[in-house]
Write an enzyme that holds these catalytic residues in place. Structure first.
Site, PDB file in Angstrom:
ATOM      1  CG  ASP A   1      12.773  -7.388  13.096  1.00 49.91           C
ATOM      2  OD1 ASP A   1      12.329  -8.269  13.853  1.00 49.91           O
ATOM      3  OD2 ASP A   1      12.378  -6.220  13.100  1.00 49.91           O
ATOM      4  N   GLY A   2      14.827  -8.889  15.094  1.00 49.12           N
ATOM      5  CA  GLY A   2      15.474  -8.601  16.382  1.00 49.12           C
ATOM      6  C   GLY A   2      16.741  -9.429  16.537  1.00 49.12           C
TER       7      GLY A   2
ATOM      8  CB  SER B   1      10.495 -14.147  11.335  1.00 53.45           C
ATOM      9  OG  SER B   1       9.373 -13.409  11.763  1.00 53.45           O
TER      10      SER B   1
ATOM     11  CG  ASP C   1       6.270 -11.673  12.773  1.00 52.63           C
ATOM     12  OD1 ASP C   1       5.300 -12.411  13.002  1.00 52.63           O
ATOM     13  OD2 ASP C   1       7.011 -11.217  13.670  1.00 52.63           O
TER      14      ASP C   1
ATOM     15  CG  MET D   1       0.715 -14.125  16.301  1.00 54.58           C
ATOM     16  SD  MET D   1       1.963 -15.376  16.730  1.00 54.58           S
ATOM     17  CE  MET D   1       1.572 -15.645  18.459  1.00 54.58           C
TER      18      MET D   1
ATOM     19  CG  HIS E   1       1.961 -18.782  20.718  1.00 54.56           C
ATOM     20  ND1 HIS E   1       1.255 -17.864  21.454  1.00 54.56           N
ATOM     21  CD2 HIS E   1       3.235 -18.332  20.669  1.00 54.56           C
ATOM     22  CE1 HIS E   1       2.075 -16.908  21.858  1.00 54.56           C
ATOM     23  NE2 HIS E   1       3.275 -17.160  21.395  1.00 54.56           N
TER      24      HIS E   1
ATOM     25  NE  ARG F   1       6.196 -18.525  17.570  1.00 51.15           N
ATOM     26  CZ  ARG F   1       6.376 -17.756  18.647  1.00 51.15           C
ATOM     27  NH1 ARG F   1       6.026 -16.480  18.606  1.00 51.15           N
ATOM     28  NH2 ARG F   1       6.900 -18.233  19.734  1.00 51.15           N
TER      29      ARG F   1
HETATM   30  O1  F6P Z   1       7.794 -12.710  15.754  1.00 54.18           O
HETATM   31  C1  F6P Z   1       6.959 -13.819  15.765  1.00 54.18           C
HETATM   32  C2  F6P Z   1       5.786 -13.605  16.696  1.00 54.18           C
HETATM   33  O2  F6P Z   1       4.989 -14.771  16.651  1.00 54.18           O
HETATM   34  C3  F6P Z   1       4.952 -12.367  16.430  1.00 54.18           C
HETATM   35  O3  F6P Z   1       4.070 -12.519  15.373  1.00 54.18           O
HETATM   36  C4  F6P Z   1       4.289 -12.182  17.773  1.00 54.18           C
HETATM   37  O4  F6P Z   1       3.968 -10.829  17.966  1.00 54.18           O
HETATM   38  C5  F6P Z   1       5.345 -12.621  18.746  1.00 54.18           C
HETATM   39  O5  F6P Z   1       6.249 -13.445  18.014  1.00 54.18           O
HETATM   40  C6  F6P Z   1       4.836 -13.372  19.943  1.00 54.18           C
HETATM   41  O6  F6P Z   1       5.913 -13.617  20.780  1.00 54.18           O
HETATM   42  P1  F6P Z   1       5.904 -14.623  21.993  1.00 54.18           P
HETATM   43  O7  F6P Z   1       5.816 -16.010  21.452  1.00 54.18           O
HETATM   44  O8  F6P Z   1       7.194 -14.385  22.684  1.00 54.18           O
HETATM   45  O9  F6P Z   1       4.695 -14.305  22.812  1.00 54.18           O
END
Ligand code: F6P
Length: 368
Positions: free
Chosen positions: A106-107, A151, A153, A195, A286, A289
């Site tokens: 979204d950002g 994303s 999220d 997350m 992470h 992700r």
């Molecule tokens: O937006 C994806 C996300 O993984 C969120 O769930 C989490 O809050 C954020 O990014 C973590 O960001 P970074 O990898 O910059 O620490």
């Protein structure tokens, strides 16, 4: 024929590579030139052939299953300033790009929307200050922007799923399955933090998929005493029926109805102090992700990437920027502006403690 650039932005998500591959190949298939903007908005601000690269069919070979994003991503501060966006405008024009497909959260899509809105004044300034010629000004008067939502999220309004969310959910469930074994062996409780930023989708879905004992999400907060009492009552009941393990999933954005953050350690303290459970905290971080994209994300990213190219080719200067989403299993074109606005209004509803509204603005999973 157009020069179409693709960019990944914000936190990486499994499936972003599949989206890049689809955009590059669909663009070439339709007789256009494809480009990649490396390192997200950072690459736009820096510009030049190192950051805005032409991509050929074979450049994206092997991208389909790979996790992360091979063209890089960043959370770029400079692009939040007009000066940064002015540089981005110049660099796109220098590279001859006339359409930009952004795959991000979204950002990043809010940034894309702002860039689109500001484009006429940015390009005007470049012309007035002699940085670009009249000819270039006429040729690039309109920038075509299209969003695809990448994303983990799953927090973007007007689409049922974001690219990466199901891969991340799968990873979380796998990790909780592992934790289950050790929790069961020691008869322990585990607080698992996941997350999702301000969205509880990952926590909620992981809770359903792993049969967690209790879930804390930002959209459905209660008082500090409220969640503690309810969690203790439910966990005690499960334990009284012979359950040897306890799993509590906490969304990283979990809050009380007074908007106080609820930390995993605070949840652990309650389980220890009130129920005497031997408790550990696991913050998945992470790992959620990383890894390859699950088949759903590969397919979603591919069909959305193809649709994004079609949307770009269909658009006229008057077409509002589209966001490619999925609704009831159909790929849809939505308004990027509207999606960004509704997403922001969820955050505002939470800030105003209007949790019913926040829930109703989220997808149906939250309300049912
Ligand atoms: O937006 C994806 C996300 O993984 C969120 O769930 C989490 O809050 C954020 O990014 C973590 O960001 P970074 O990898 O910059 O620490």
């Amino acid at each position: 024929k157009r020069n179409i650039a693709v960019m990944t932005s914000g936190g990486d998500a499994p499936g972003m590579n599949a989206c890049v591959r689809a955009v590059v190949r669909a663009a070439i298939y339709r007789g256009c030139k494809a480009f990649a903007v490396m390192e997200g908005y950072e690459g736009l601000v820096r510009g030049g052939p190192e950051y805005i690269k032409e991509m050929n069919w074979l450049d994206v070979r092997g991208y389909l299953s790979e996790g992360g994003t091979n063209i890089g991503t960043a959370r770029c501060m400079d692009f939040k300033q007009r000066q940064g966006r002015l540089k981005g405008c110049k660099h796109l024009i220098d590279a001859g790009i006339d359409a930009l497909i952004v795959c991000g959260g979204d950002g990043s899509l809010t940034g894309a929307d702002l860039f689109r809105k500001e484009w006429p004044s940015l390009i005007q300034e470049l012309k007035d200050t002699g940085v670009i010629s009249n000819e270039k000004y006429e040729k690039h008067k309109h920038l075509n922007i299209c969003g695809t939502v990448g994303s983990i999220d799953n927090d973007m309004a007007t689409t049922d799923a974001t690219i990466g969310a199901y891969s991340s959910l799968d990873r979380i469930c796998q990790a909780i399955d592992y934790i289950d074994a050790t929790a069961n062996s020691h008869s322990r409780a585990f607080v698992v933090e996941v997350m999702g930023r301000h969205c509880g989708w990952l926590a909620l879905m992981a809770g359903i998929a792993t049969s967690a004992d209790y879930i804390l999400i930002p959209e459905k907060p209660s008082s500090s005493k409220g969640w503690q009492d309810q969690m203790c009552q439910i966990v005690s009941q499960h334990r009284s029926k012979g359950k040897r393990k306890t799993i509590v999933i906490v969304a990283e954005g979990a809050i009380t109805n007074e908007l106080e953050p609820i930390s995993s350690d605070a949840v652990k303290d309650v389980l220890v102090d009130r129920l005497g459970l031997d408790t550990r905290v696991t913050t998945l971080g992470h790992v959620q992700r990383g890894g390859t994209a699950v088949s759903y994300d590969r397919i979603l990213a591919t069909v959305q990437g193809v649709e994004a190219v079609k949307a770009v080719l269909d658009s006229t200067p008057d077409t509002p920027s589209p966001l490619i989403g999925i609704e009831e299993n159909k790929i849809v074109r939505k308004s990027l502006v509207e999606a960004v606005e509704i997403t922001k209004s969820v955050a505002t509803a939470i800030e105003n403690k209007d949790f019913d509204k926040a829930m109703s603005l989220r997808d149906s999973e939250f309300t049912e």
